[in-house]
Design an enzyme around this catalytic site. Structure first.
Site, PDB file in Angstrom:
ATOM      1  N   SER A 228       0.793  -1.233   0.000  1.00  0.00           N
ATOM      2  CA  SER A 228       0.000   0.000   0.000  1.00  0.00           C
ATOM      3  C   SER A 228       0.823   1.279   0.000  1.00  0.00           C
ATOM      4  O   SER A 228       0.258   2.371  -0.098  1.00  0.00           O
ATOM      5  CB  SER A 228      -0.949   0.009   1.206  1.00  0.00           C
ATOM      6  OG  SER A 228      -1.983  -0.929   1.023  1.00  0.00           O
TER       7      SER A 228
ATOM      8  N   LYS B  66       0.110   3.630  -2.738  1.00  0.00           N
ATOM      9  CA  LYS B  66      -0.974   4.618  -2.657  1.00  0.00           C
ATOM     10  C   LYS B  66      -0.435   6.049  -2.603  1.00  0.00           C
ATOM     11  O   LYS B  66      -1.172   6.996  -2.889  1.00  0.00           O
ATOM     12  CB  LYS B  66      -1.857   4.341  -1.439  1.00  0.00           C
ATOM     13  CG  LYS B  66      -2.718   3.076  -1.557  1.00  0.00           C
ATOM     14  CD  LYS B  66      -3.595   2.908  -0.313  1.00  0.00           C
ATOM     15  CE  LYS B  66      -4.619   1.782  -0.473  1.00  0.00           C
ATOM     16  NZ  LYS B  66      -4.052   0.444  -0.314  1.00  0.00           N
TER      17      LYS B  66
ATOM     18  N   SER C  80      -5.938   2.899   4.728  1.00  0.00           N
ATOM     19  CA  SER C  80      -5.416   2.266   3.518  1.00  0.00           C
ATOM     20  C   SER C  80      -6.533   1.549   2.766  1.00  0.00           C
ATOM     21  O   SER C  80      -6.345   0.460   2.216  1.00  0.00           O
ATOM     22  CB  SER C  80      -4.303   1.273   3.864  1.00  0.00           C
ATOM     23  OG  SER C  80      -3.460   1.059   2.760  1.00  0.00           O
TER      24      SER C  80
END
Length: 397
Positions: free
Chosen positions: A83, A86, A141
């Site tokens: 993640s 991101k 997340s």
């Protein structure tokens, strides 16, 4: 209940396979020394030694303002990012969507979310502001929030294309995006160097900084009917999964921490990029895939590297730099062969330019001049000093 993959405690399962070896040749973007496998550091007399308790396959410590790389370990090793990808998603999409814009979620928005994904709890049929959704991305997340924002941006495929293009602009040549949320997908890779580029670029944006530094927030829940027929929408509290920001059992919040993003998947292990301020210095650290023998190891190793970086100020020679967007990269892109893609940003740009038919010398000169102006402005934005008083303020909403 949502499955929060980013909440993994960082311990490796028994019988885990042996550690892989980094490639013998890696990208040299940012300096030739960064392309070498192993630990890279140039200690001056009196400099503190690097912490010994760092097991990550790849890590990097940089001065966030100057871009100098203070030390690194396999900085350009292309690994699954989880993640932390991101950050690139936010750097690409966040400036395009007004945060007060509202969107009602439809079933197609939620398609393609991977099994076991981190979720914030977005519900079909409910409306959310862009601001709400970004809180879901940064704090929990939430892959559901990512997919809704991607739908608002024109779809997952378009967003992935734009993220890859943004990576090229940033000279993040180790990165290939397949899914905008960082979920494990075949061929999806990045590096500690590239993740630091994404964090540094994203933190130039005030809203990005605010979301990254937010510890807790309220998130809209479901709309429910009351007995009298009226409807009411509840909200619930969400907390940032960045343990250096919020703390947890066995780990304290790191002094001066201001984000940025953590991640955890099966292929990536635990990953983390953090930014912290001490006095007038701001450091960036990225840690990828510790061995998992220590609970919350990715955060503890990041904290040790930050401690070392602050103590080493003025006592080390840089081993490289975080290059500015649009600049001529120092070095080249990922090498040919396994684990790398051929060529760097400059090569691709030149090939693209030569593939276009000529529209006249005057037009070409005009376009070139315009591009140079834009690139010089971009480089200025990245190299300017960050607004330090705002950077380290932990926000609660």
């Amino acid at each position: 209940m949502p499955a929060h993959a980013d909440d993994a405690d960082g311990k490796a399962p028994k019988g885990a396979p042996k550690e892989p070896r980094p490639p013998a040749r890696m990208s040299t973007v940012g300096g030739s020394q960064l392309g070498r496998p192993g630990t890279q550091v140039k200690l001056k007399p009196g400099a503190p030694k690097l912490p010994t308790k760092v097991s990550a396959r790849s890590w990097i410590v940089t001065d966030a303002e100057s871009g100098e790389v203070l030390a690194s370990h396999n900085a350009h090793w292309r690994l699954p990012p989880a993640s932390t990808l991101k950050m690139l998603f936010a750097d690409t999409v966040l400036p395009k969507l007004p945060k007060e814009r509202t969107h009602k979620v439809v079933p197609s928005d939620m398609q393609g979310i991977g099994e076991g994904s981190s979720l914030v709890g977005v519900k079909e049929g409910e409306s959310y502001t862009v601001h709400d959704l970004w809180l879901g991305v940064f704090l929990r997340s939430g892959n559901d929030a990512v997919h809704v924002l991607a739908a608002m941006n024109g779809g997952v495929d378009k967003t992935v294309e734009e993220m890859n293009e943004r990576a090229r602009i940033l000279h993040a040549d180790d990165t290939k995006v397949v899914s905008p949320d960082g979920y494990d997908r075949k061929g999806q890779l990045s590096s500690a160097y590239d993740l630091s580029l994404f964090a540094r670029a994203g933190m130039q944006n005030k809203d990005f900084r605010e979301y990254a530094a937010t510890a807790t927030a309220k998130f809209p829940g479901e709309t429910k009917k009351k007995k009298n027929g009226e409807t009411k929408r509840e909200s619930f509290q969400i907390q940032n999964t960045n343990r250096l920001l919020t703390g947890d059992v066995g780990i304290e919040p790191y002094p001066g921490i201001a984000g940025v993003k953590n991640g955890s998947t099966t292929n990536a292990g635990n990953t983390f990029t953090g930014v912290a301020q001490r006095g007038n210095r701001v450091l960036l650290v990225t840690v990828m895939h510790p061995d998992g023998q220590e609970a919350h190891g990715v955060y503890k190793e990041a904290a040790r590297l930050l401690d070392w970086g602050f103590a080493a100020g003025g006592k080390v020679e840089p081993v490289g730099e975080l290059v500015a967007p649009g600049s001529t990269a120092n070095g080249g892109g990922a090498p040919h062969g396994k684990g790398g893609e051929a060529g760097g940003s400059a090569d691709r740009a030149a090939a693209h330019a030569h593939s276009k038919p000529s529209g006249g010398a005057g037009t070409a000169l005009g376009i070139t001049a315009g591009v140079l102006v834009v690139l010089s402005l971009v480089a200025y934005v990245v190299h300017r000093r960050w607004p330090l008083p705002d950077l380290a303020r932990r926000r609660r909403h």
